[in-house]
Design a protein around this motif. Structure first.
Motif, PDB file in Angstrom:
ATOM      1  N   PRO A   8       0.831  -1.207   0.000  1.00 49.15           N
ATOM      2  CA  PRO A   8       0.000   0.000   0.000  1.00 49.15           C
ATOM      3  C   PRO A   8       0.865   1.257   0.000  1.00 49.15           C
ATOM      4  N   ARG A   9       0.429   2.260  -0.728  1.00 44.00           N
ATOM      5  CA  ARG A   9       1.184   3.505  -0.815  1.00 44.00           C
ATOM      6  C   ARG A   9       1.382   4.149   0.562  1.00 44.00           C
TER       7      ARG A   9
ATOM      8  N   SER B 150       8.020  13.729  -4.053  1.00 36.63           N
ATOM      9  CA  SER B 150       7.077  14.489  -4.862  1.00 36.63           C
ATOM     10  C   SER B 150       5.873  13.632  -5.251  1.00 36.63           C
ATOM     11  N   GLU B 151       6.133  12.404  -5.665  1.00 38.52           N
ATOM     12  CA  GLU B 151       5.051  11.489  -6.061  1.00 38.52           C
ATOM     13  C   GLU B 151       4.088  11.228  -4.909  1.00 38.52           C
ATOM     14  N   LEU B 152       4.604  11.206  -3.695  1.00 37.65           N
ATOM     15  CA  LEU B 152       3.791  10.857  -2.539  1.00 37.65           C
ATOM     16  C   LEU B 152       3.396  12.076  -1.705  1.00 37.65           C
ATOM     17  N   ASN B 153       3.708  13.262  -2.238  1.00 41.94           N
ATOM     18  CA  ASN B 153       3.336  14.508  -1.566  1.00 41.94           C
ATOM     19  C   ASN B 153       3.873  14.579  -0.137  1.00 41.94           C
ATOM     20  N   ILE B 154       5.139  14.256   0.002  1.00 41.61           N
ATOM     21  CA  ILE B 154       5.813  14.355   1.302  1.00 41.61           C
ATOM     22  C   ILE B 154       6.676  15.609   1.284  1.00 41.61           C
TER      23      ILE B 154
ATOM     24  N   ARG C 133      22.781  11.703  -6.847  1.00 42.24           N
ATOM     25  CA  ARG C 133      21.913  10.640  -7.357  1.00 42.24           C
ATOM     26  C   ARG C 133      20.856  10.256  -6.317  1.00 42.24           C
ATOM     27  N   GLY C 134      21.288  10.069  -5.073  1.00 47.55           N
ATOM     28  CA  GLY C 134      20.339   9.723  -4.028  1.00 47.55           C
ATOM     29  C   GLY C 134      19.322  10.827  -3.801  1.00 47.55           C
ATOM     30  N   ALA C 135      19.786  12.087  -3.852  1.00 45.92           N
ATOM     31  CA  ALA C 135      18.887  13.218  -3.641  1.00 45.92           C
ATOM     32  C   ALA C 135      17.849  13.312  -4.752  1.00 45.92           C
ATOM     33  N   GLU C 136      18.267  12.990  -5.971  1.00 48.97           N
ATOM     34  CA  GLU C 136      17.347  13.037  -7.108  1.00 48.97           C
ATOM     35  C   GLU C 136      16.225  12.018  -6.946  1.00 48.97           C
ATOM     36  N   VAL C 137      16.584  10.800  -6.576  1.00 48.42           N
ATOM     37  CA  VAL C 137      15.579   9.758  -6.372  1.00 48.42           C
ATOM     38  C   VAL C 137      14.693  10.108  -5.188  1.00 48.42           C
ATOM     39  N   HIS C 138      15.310  10.562  -4.111  1.00 48.66           N
ATOM     40  CA  HIS C 138      14.592  10.974  -2.910  1.00 48.66           C
ATOM     41  C   HIS C 138      13.536  12.028  -3.260  1.00 48.66           C
ATOM     42  N   SER C 139      13.920  13.040  -4.034  1.00 48.15           N
ATOM     43  CA  SER C 139      12.995  14.120  -4.394  1.00 48.15           C
ATOM     44  C   SER C 139      11.842  13.600  -5.249  1.00 48.15           C
ATOM     45  N   ARG C 140      12.151  12.688  -6.146  1.00 44.86           N
ATOM     46  CA  ARG C 140      11.100  12.140  -7.014  1.00 44.86           C
ATOM     47  C   ARG C 140      10.074  11.359  -6.210  1.00 44.86           C
ATOM     48  N   LEU C 141      10.554  10.521  -5.306  1.00 42.75           N
ATOM     49  CA  LEU C 141       9.640   9.725  -4.490  1.00 42.75           C
ATOM     50  C   LEU C 141       8.795  10.615  -3.588  1.00 42.75           C
TER      51      LEU C 141
ATOM     52  N   TYR D 236       8.032   1.812  -7.018  1.00 44.12           N
ATOM     53  CA  TYR D 236       8.879   0.897  -6.256  1.00 44.12           C
ATOM     54  C   TYR D 236      10.086   0.470  -7.089  1.00 44.12           C
ATOM     55  N   ARG D 237       9.899   0.396  -8.388  1.00 43.99           N
ATOM     56  CA  ARG D 237      11.015   0.071  -9.276  1.00 43.99           C
ATOM     57  C   ARG D 237      12.075   1.174  -9.226  1.00 43.99           C
ATOM     58  N   THR D 238      11.642   2.412  -9.201  1.00 44.83           N
ATOM     59  CA  THR D 238      12.575   3.546  -9.095  1.00 44.83           C
ATOM     60  C   THR D 238      13.384   3.456  -7.813  1.00 44.83           C
TER      61      THR D 238
END
Length: 211
Positions: free
Chosen positions: A34-35, A91-95, A81-89, A153-155
């Motif tokens: 679950p998200r 943003s997607e989940l509105n955190i 690289r970690g910050a980029e993925v962190h920001s994307r996740l 989750y793949r990201t």
């Protein structure tokens, strides 16, 4: 002679598999997590990482200089690289950062980070043993989850399976492998594996925060 990392992993026995193939991980892989559980996990993980990084710096202050430099450069020199993925996740989940900073730790996060800080004060090889399950296990989990049917989750999995992340893991394990395993190092490693299992489980339950 077996490397220290191999000895420590063997000492964890089946706990290691319970960690890297936990129910949480399996749900990430098959896309059924679950998200809200993933969202909860990311916030607690952010709290954990902040304290973990402090513990790394504290432990490295006691280390031989070449070892400290090798580990610190591997972990902190290329955060983009970690910050980029962190920001994307996030943003997607509105955190938002305000939500993260205002959210407390759950009991597992609190205890796990205190465990790391204890070993950071005890000694460098002991700390490396306590820290290794986090770094090492996530590279295995990432390689598994990167094939998830869920794009989000793949990201997440692709980052922990990446060459960039695995170069950090190799640096930690190469330094760890210069030491002979002691009973205290075994205790530190195995208990960290237990904490990692509890971390996944607490996210599935969305445990209340305590600190």
């Amino acid at each position: 002679m077996a490397r220290a990392s191999e000895v420590l992993r063997q000492s964890a026995g089946d706990l290691w598999n319970q960690y890297v193939r936990s129910r949480f991980v399996e749900m990430l892989r098959d896309g059924t997590l679950p998200r809200d559980a993933f969202r909860y996990y990311l916030i607690q993980d952010s709290k954990y990482v902040e304290e973990m990084q402090r513990a790394v710096i504290r432990a490295a202050s006691q280390a031989p200089l070449p070892e400290a430099v090798k580990v610190l450069l591997a972990v902190f020199a290329n955060p983009e690289r970690g910050a980029e993925v962190h920001s994307r996740l996030f943003s997607e989940l509105n955190i938002g950062e305000v939500e993260v900073s205002s959210t407390g730790m759950n009991l597992t996060s609190y205890a796990y980070t205190r465990h790391l800080n204890y070993y950071a004060s005890l000694g460098w090889p002991e700390f490396l043993a306590a820290w290794a399950p986090c770094m090492w296990g996530y590279s295995e989990v990432g390689s598994y989850v990167m094939h998830s049917s869920d794009p989000l989750y793949r990201t997440w999995g692709e980052f922990y399976a990446s060459d960039d992340y695995n170069s950090r893991v190799r640096a930690v394990l190469e330094v760890l492998d210069q030491y002979s395993v002691t009973p205290e190092m075994q205790r530190a490693f195995v208990n960290s594996v237990r904490f990692e299992i509890s971390f996944w489980e607490s996210a599935l339950r969305k445990d209340p925060t305590v600190y």
